[in-house]
Design a protein around this motif. Sequence first.
Motif, PDB file in Angstrom:
ATOM      1  N   HIS A 461      -1.532   0.539   5.355  1.00  0.00           N
ATOM      2  CA  HIS A 461      -0.331   0.150   4.820  1.00  0.00           C
ATOM      3  C   HIS A 461       0.691   0.955   4.516  1.00  0.00           C
ATOM      4  O   HIS A 461       0.331   2.041   4.086  1.00  0.00           O
ATOM      5  CB  HIS A 461      -0.771  -0.255   3.274  1.00  0.00           C
ATOM      6  CG  HIS A 461       0.179  -1.168   2.610  1.00  0.00           C
ATOM      7  ND1 HIS A 461       1.114  -2.074   2.818  1.00  0.00           N
ATOM      8  CD2 HIS A 461       0.738  -0.730   1.485  1.00  0.00           C
ATOM      9  CE1 HIS A 461       2.160  -2.157   1.936  1.00  0.00           C
ATOM     10  NE2 HIS A 461       1.816  -1.354   0.858  1.00  0.00           N
ATOM     11  N   ASP A 497       3.092   2.865  -8.675  1.00  0.00           N
ATOM     12  CA  ASP A 497       2.002   2.427  -8.125  1.00  0.00           C
ATOM     13  C   ASP A 497       2.336   1.950  -6.755  1.00  0.00           C
ATOM     14  O   ASP A 497       1.292   1.863  -5.857  1.00  0.00           O
ATOM     15  CB  ASP A 497       1.888   1.159  -8.982  1.00  0.00           C
ATOM     16  CG  ASP A 497       0.617   0.282  -8.815  1.00  0.00           C
ATOM     17  OD1 ASP A 497      -0.477   0.834  -8.841  1.00  0.00           O
ATOM     18  OD2 ASP A 497       0.819  -0.788  -8.173  1.00  0.00           O
ATOM     19  N   ASP A 498       3.386   1.502  -6.115  1.00  0.00           N
ATOM     20  CA  ASP A 498       3.657   1.416  -4.916  1.00  0.00           C
ATOM     21  C   ASP A 498       3.211   2.461  -4.090  1.00  0.00           C
ATOM     22  O   ASP A 498       2.757   2.462  -2.863  1.00  0.00           O
ATOM     23  CB  ASP A 498       5.279   0.993  -4.463  1.00  0.00           C
ATOM     24  CG  ASP A 498       5.763  -0.363  -5.081  1.00  0.00           C
ATOM     25  OD1 ASP A 498       5.027  -1.294  -5.039  1.00  0.00           O
ATOM     26  OD2 ASP A 498       6.874  -0.455  -5.223  1.00  0.00           O
ATOM     27  N   ASP A 500       1.393   5.030  -5.007  1.00  0.00           N
ATOM     28  CA  ASP A 500      -0.114   5.435  -4.863  1.00  0.00           C
ATOM     29  C   ASP A 500      -0.850   4.558  -4.374  1.00  0.00           C
ATOM     30  O   ASP A 500      -2.160   4.874  -3.845  1.00  0.00           O
ATOM     31  CB  ASP A 500      -0.490   5.532  -6.492  1.00  0.00           C
ATOM     32  CG  ASP A 500       0.146   6.866  -7.097  1.00  0.00           C
ATOM     33  OD1 ASP A 500       0.641   7.510  -6.508  1.00  0.00           O
ATOM     34  OD2 ASP A 500       0.297   6.672  -8.417  1.00  0.00           O
ATOM     35  N   THR A 501      -0.634   3.289  -4.083  1.00  0.00           N
ATOM     36  CA  THR A 501      -1.388   2.406  -3.241  1.00  0.00           C
ATOM     37  C   THR A 501      -1.372   2.354  -1.754  1.00  0.00           C
ATOM     38  O   THR A 501      -1.884   1.479  -1.126  1.00  0.00           O
ATOM     39  CB  THR A 501      -1.221   0.859  -3.946  1.00  0.00           C
ATOM     40  OG1 THR A 501      -0.016   0.577  -3.692  1.00  0.00           O
ATOM     41  CG2 THR A 501      -2.022   0.948  -5.266  1.00  0.00           C
ATOM     42  N   ASP A 503      -1.116   3.618   1.883  1.00  0.00           N
ATOM     43  CA  ASP A 503      -1.786   4.583   2.873  1.00  0.00           C
ATOM     44  C   ASP A 503      -1.050   5.640   3.495  1.00  0.00           C
ATOM     45  O   ASP A 503      -1.188   6.890   3.652  1.00  0.00           O
ATOM     46  CB  ASP A 503      -2.437   3.872   4.107  1.00  0.00           C
ATOM     47  CG  ASP A 503      -3.602   2.868   3.844  1.00  0.00           C
ATOM     48  OD1 ASP A 503      -4.589   3.360   2.861  1.00  0.00           O
ATOM     49  OD2 ASP A 503      -3.478   1.604   3.937  1.00  0.00           O
ATOM     50  N   ARG A 536      -1.273  13.459   0.161  1.00  0.00           N
ATOM     51  CA  ARG A 536      -1.601  12.146   0.650  1.00  0.00           C
ATOM     52  C   ARG A 536      -0.562  11.981   1.840  1.00  0.00           C
ATOM     53  O   ARG A 536       0.581  12.412   1.609  1.00  0.00           O
ATOM     54  CB  ARG A 536      -1.347  11.237  -0.196  1.00  0.00           C
ATOM     55  CG  ARG A 536      -2.666  11.238  -1.368  1.00  0.00           C
ATOM     56  CD  ARG A 536      -2.848   9.810  -2.179  1.00  0.00           C
ATOM     57  NE  ARG A 536      -3.182   8.903  -1.405  1.00  0.00           N
ATOM     58  CZ  ARG A 536      -2.905   7.748  -1.626  1.00  0.00           C
ATOM     59  NH1 ARG A 536      -2.171   7.376  -2.852  1.00  0.00           N
ATOM     60  NH2 ARG A 536      -3.404   6.698  -0.985  1.00  0.00           N
TER      61      ARG A 536
END
Length: 657
Positions: A461, A497-498, A500-501, A503, A536
């Motif tokens: 994602h 949140d977008d 952190d979630t 990939d 990340r």
Amino acid sequence: MSTYDVTADAPVLLLGHDAASVLATLRPPFALLARESGDVEVLTGDVVDVDVLDEVPLHDEAGRAQEVLALVPFRQVRELGFDAIDDGAPLRCLVVDERRVLVRAEALAALPAEPVDVVDEGFDIDDDEYAQTVRRVVADEIGRGSGSSFVVRRDRRGRVDADAVTAALTWFRSLLATETGAYWTFAIVTEGHVAVGATPEVHVSVRDGEVTMTPISGTLRHGAEPPTREELLEFLASTKETEELFMVVDEELKMMSAVCPDGGRVSGPFLRPMTRLTHTEYALTGRTHLDPRDVLRATMFAPTVTGSPMRSACTVLTRHEGRGRGYYSGVAALFTPRPGAKGAAISHDLDAPILIRTAYLAGGRLTVPAAATIVRHSDPALETAETTAKASGVLGALGVVPRPVRGTSRDGAHTDPGVLTALAARNARLASFWLEDQGTPATAGPVDAPATTVPVGRPTHAVVVDAEDAFTTMLAHQLRHLGLEAVVVPWDAVTDDDLDTADLVVAGPGPGDPRDGSPRLARLHDVVGRRLAQRRPLLAVCLSHQVVAHRLGLPVEPLPAPRQGTPLEIDLDGQRALVGFYNTFAAYVAPGTEALTTDVGEVRVAAGAAGEVHVLRGEAFASVQGHLESVLSRDGLAVLRTLVRHALAVPPGVLAA
């Protein structure tokens, strides 16, 4: 009563009319259309003004499909949240009750031919002032990173005392008889307002779900005499004219990627000869399931008459034009009912040419707008002359300047084999991805070995952060082509949140100075900083690449000259790749630097001879100055795949070719 019946297999047309009797009884509102040199269509009906595109009345109160011809003003871009001066020009809809088709030759014979007197008042902005505007736009806008091109207009003005309907019919006849190469020749007459023109360019059409855009840019001025072979070859060799066309193709590919799930396929280039000018153009095609009003909204308006990136262009035009555009650079949108399969609802096709090369008459005041595309190496005198040449086709039909004579190409210059070869050679430097059918994976480029598999299990994602440049729609399309699941989120809507979630976070390009303290740049710093601190996966492009470099402690400075729309070779792991650049600023390292030690670890560097940074790669991140998604990036898809693999720390063979 509409002439369209929901039970019919095709629209009902009223044929076989005597042209003289039809034209003699015309009263507003009505429209005359000659599309691509065909016969003359006469549309009559009632007018309704609406506020937004969703209100264009494609169905009547009983749910029956209606044909509608809408004049869409430039101020409608405010539906997208873009800047535009509100001049009050209405979104005017002619709801068609009757359509008649007249034989072209008979219509020409029946239309009035006596000249209409026009008192010419010249351009509202004189040549010297317009040339100075060109200089300011190059220095203050392109030179400071606001964008790659801007289309600034001026208006030829005059007074007309004749009856408006007579003037409209007379000018329509003159354009029909003298102008070559028009996509639409038209007269649209409503109470108190006349629009008559011969526009060469379809902005967007939708026919049975197939979307077409035909960006036209690059202009050879040759007066009433057709160009010679030598003049065409010189024109096709011009860097300025070539790059101008490539930039608008990129901008319209952004729009195509937003409305077509499979993106847009590019074909061409082609020559479009007109009476006083010859243009170059491409055709972009794709498939969509959207309502044509949604397609039109998503593509407001053509970069060939605004600039790029679109949002910034609208702001720049507001600043430098200082007045509303009326219908200039908007569209005339014809929504025609299309019966579907038996039992299916009727949809509408869309045919929407750009409102350029058009004269407007209201209250006895005549206005003929014309503009030039200003790019980094624009010559102010030549751009000024271009506005005069573009206005001359219409002004000749109005009798304000000598009437052009319909000509033919000297010695077949437009079809000369050498000319056609020079035209086709432009594609050698372009990305094959956009020239091929994108329903299947494109061919891998030279930077990476082809990968043959896609991820198994849950798709990777990716969140693509839009920093006010719709290149992100093209990036997302290419990421999907590589097997990722990609969504585009505006910089001011993306949440932690977008991020952190996701990939993979792709921080996108945008206009402006990367060193400013605007909310947009502050949020880009937050996005980049969050992902770097988390170690990340992050990919940063252009403006966001400069933000990454700044956070790593590298200086970010203006280039000696902007590189807006410039293809450059970069060296990536010893291999050369051609990538399109749209930057005014760059990060710098000492020439020859290949690695840096930073607070996020060791970072590999690919830089140019002067130390301008092309690519950075560290733990879980990569950043690139060039636009890998651009049509100018011949090797862009392969480089994108390499950088995404690096950021995700996945081995070759995990992303599709």
